[in-house]
Design a protein around this motif. Structure first.
Motif, mmCIF file in Angstrom:
data_model
loop_
_atom_site.group_PDB
_atom_site.id
_atom_site.type_symbol
_atom_site.label_atom_id
_atom_site.label_comp_id
_atom_site.label_asym_id
_atom_site.label_seq_id
_atom_site.Cartn_x
_atom_site.Cartn_y
_atom_site.Cartn_z
ATOM 1 N N ILE A 1 0.856 -1.190 0.000
ATOM 2 C CA ILE A 1 0.000 0.000 0.000
ATOM 3 C C ILE A 1 0.889 1.235 0.000
ATOM 4 O O ILE A 1 1.735 1.408 0.870
ATOM 5 C CB ILE A 1 -0.948 0.010 1.218
ATOM 6 N N TRP A 2 0.666 2.107 -0.997
ATOM 7 C CA TRP A 2 1.520 3.264 -1.204
ATOM 8 C C TRP A 2 0.820 4.588 -0.912
ATOM 9 O O TRP A 2 1.470 5.628 -0.879
ATOM 10 C CB TRP A 2 2.015 3.294 -2.648
ATOM 11 N N HIS A 3 -0.492 4.550 -0.725
ATOM 12 C CA HIS A 3 -1.265 5.784 -0.599
ATOM 13 C C HIS A 3 -1.894 5.872 0.790
ATOM 14 O O HIS A 3 -2.523 4.925 1.260
ATOM 15 C CB HIS A 3 -2.365 5.840 -1.655
ATOM 16 N N VAL A 4 -1.722 7.009 1.449
ATOM 17 C CA VAL A 4 -2.318 7.270 2.756
ATOM 18 C C VAL A 4 -3.081 8.583 2.635
ATOM 19 O O VAL A 4 -2.472 9.652 2.554
ATOM 20 C CB VAL A 4 -1.249 7.376 3.857
ATOM 21 N N GLY A 5 -4.397 8.507 2.586
ATOM 22 C CA GLY A 5 -5.178 9.714 2.348
ATOM 23 C C GLY A 5 -4.815 10.301 1.002
ATOM 24 O O GLY A 5 -4.846 9.613 -0.018
ATOM 25 N N ASP A 6 -4.410 11.549 0.997
ATOM 26 C CA ASP A 6 -4.004 12.222 -0.244
ATOM 27 C C ASP A 6 -2.496 12.163 -0.467
ATOM 28 O O ASP A 6 -1.981 12.780 -1.404
ATOM 29 C CB ASP A 6 -4.449 13.697 -0.212
ATOM 30 N N TYR A 7 -1.804 11.415 0.393
ATOM 31 C CA TYR A 7 -0.342 11.410 0.332
ATOM 32 C C TYR A 7 0.160 10.101 -0.268
ATOM 33 O O TYR A 7 -0.351 9.024 0.052
ATOM 34 C CB TYR A 7 0.237 11.604 1.736
ATOM 35 N N ASN A 8 1.179 10.195 -1.111
ATOM 36 C CA ASN A 8 1.823 9.018 -1.685
ATOM 37 C C ASN A 8 3.206 8.865 -1.074
ATOM 38 O O ASN A 8 4.005 9.805 -1.087
ATOM 39 C CB ASN A 8 1.970 9.167 -3.207
ATOM 40 N N VAL A 9 3.504 7.681 -0.515
ATOM 41 C CA VAL A 9 4.841 7.456 0.032
ATOM 42 C C VAL A 9 5.847 7.391 -1.102
ATOM 43 O O VAL A 9 5.516 7.020 -2.232
ATOM 44 C CB VAL A 9 4.895 6.181 0.897
ATOM 45 N N CYS A 10 7.096 7.742 -0.804
ATOM 46 C CA CYS A 10 8.093 7.951 -1.854
ATOM 47 C C CYS A 10 9.144 6.849 -1.963
ATOM 48 O O CYS A 10 9.809 6.756 -2.977
ATOM 49 C CB CYS A 10 8.789 9.290 -1.626
ATOM 50 N N HIS A 11 9.321 6.070 -0.923
ATOM 51 C CA HIS A 11 10.418 5.105 -0.910
ATOM 52 C C HIS A 11 9.882 3.677 -0.871
ATOM 53 O O HIS A 11 8.854 3.412 -0.257
ATOM 54 C CB HIS A 11 11.319 5.358 0.306
ATOM 55 N N LEU A 12 10.630 2.781 -1.497
ATOM 56 C CA LEU A 12 10.240 1.369 -1.544
ATOM 57 C C LEU A 12 9.977 0.811 -0.158
ATOM 58 O O LEU A 12 9.034 0.045 0.057
ATOM 59 C CB LEU A 12 11.342 0.571 -2.241
ATOM 60 N N PHE A 13 10.809 1.182 0.829
ATOM 61 C CA PHE A 13 10.672 0.614 2.179
ATOM 62 C C PHE A 13 9.540 1.248 2.985
ATOM 63 O O PHE A 13 9.278 0.822 4.112
ATOM 64 C CB PHE A 13 11.984 0.771 2.958
ATOM 65 N N ASP A 14 8.887 2.274 2.441
ATOM 66 C CA ASP A 14 7.825 2.951 3.184
ATOM 67 C C ASP A 14 6.434 2.412 2.876
ATOM 68 O O ASP A 14 5.483 2.708 3.605
ATOM 69 C CB ASP A 14 7.839 4.454 2.885
ATOM 70 N N GLY A 15 6.297 1.652 1.803
ATOM 71 C CA GLY A 15 4.993 1.069 1.497
ATOM 72 C C GLY A 15 4.572 0.108 2.594
ATOM 73 O O GLY A 15 5.392 -0.670 3.102
ATOM 74 N N TYR A 16 3.292 0.138 2.967
ATOM 75 C CA TYR A 16 2.835 -0.701 4.079
ATOM 76 C C TYR A 16 2.792 -2.167 3.655
ATOM 77 O O TYR A 16 2.351 -2.512 2.560
ATOM 78 C CB TYR A 16 1.487 -0.207 4.591
#
Length: 261
Positions: free
Chosen positions: A23-38
């Motif tokens: 999961i890469w999207h949190v609300g209106d925000y997109n995470v930027c790094h491979l290790f940050d995706g849930y």
């Protein structure tokens, strides 16, 4: 010599488990790094020549908080929650030193311990999470029973055999690494020895490390943890690290019986 491949495949069965960012999207925000995706768990089960697959979201506290609040709530690999005011920043900074504000988003590796328990991991100690390998259900934080949780980070990829679990715990205060062992069926990690850094103001980032029958090899690389970047909580090109080639690279070799380096 001929091999009946179909007969061979029909006689084999097993399960492959893997985790990774899902999961890469949190609300209106997109995470930027491979290790940050849930973290999402994926299961591939092979039996009787058939493949059955499934996936399930890892219910870490970081993921649950992000889903509830529709924003990042924990310090991820490269993302940090934005403090609403200075007081909130000071409070978040205090929780950093206890590890409370660090993520438990275990999206880096899956290991099966010698006693059959399955643990998902990431580079924070609190990000060691037990799962059910059949249903992929999140069972909760892996309950270490020792006193080593003061070392808030860990190597992402331990060495696991049928009898033991070996991992490195970087020391940010007195630059170095603890080499620790946990035997089969235990939750108690014992320190095998310590490696002191030969260069740099902080230990180097260790993603994985080699082990032989008699030795543990601890790499010390020029990509060092940056305490300044951790404290600033600002995005930098190297995230939570600094590149210090003048500090050189070393390979420390530890005897796994005596702990001597």
């Amino acid at each position: 010599m001929s091999i009946n491949v179909r007969a061979f495949m029909l006689s084999k069965k097993g399960t492959y488990l893997r985790n990774g960012p899902g999961i890469w999207h949190v609300g209106d925000y997109n995470v930027c790094h491979l290790f940050d995706g849930y973290a999402t768990l994926v299961k591939l089960h092979f039996e009787d020549g058939r493949l059955i697959s499934g996936h399930r979201q890892l219910e870490s506290k970081a993921y649950q908080a992000a889903k509830k609040n529709q924003k990042i709530c924990y310090r991820e690999f490269s993302e940090t929650p934005k403090a609403e005011n200075f007081l909130a920043y000071v409070g978040e900074l205090a929780s950093l030193f206890s590890g409370a504000s660090l993520t438990d988003n275990a999206n880096t590796g899956v290991v099966k311990l010698g006693d059959g328990r399955v643990v998902c991991m990431t580079e924070t100690q609190k990000g060691s999470i037990l799962i059910d390998p059949e249903t992929l259900e999140t069972k909760g934080k892996f309950p270490y029973s020792d006193s080593l949780e003061g070392m808030i980070i860990q190597c992402a990829h331990p060495i696991v055999t049928e009898e033991e679990f070996l991992i490195l715990l970087p020391d940010l205060v007195k630059p170095g690494y603890l080499v620790v062992r946990m035997v089969k069926g235990s939750n108690d990690r014992k320190v095998m020895g310590r490696v002191n850094c030969r260069g740099g103001p902080a230990p180097g980032w260790v993603h994985s490390f080699p082990v032989t029958q008699n030795y543990v090899v601890v790499p010390e690389m020029p990509l060092r943890y940056s305490v300044q970047s951790l404290l600033k909580a600002e995005a930098t090109p190297l995230h939570k690290f600094q590149w210090l080639p003048q500090n050189k690279a070393y390979m420390h070799v530890m005897c796994n019986t005596t702990g001597n380096v």
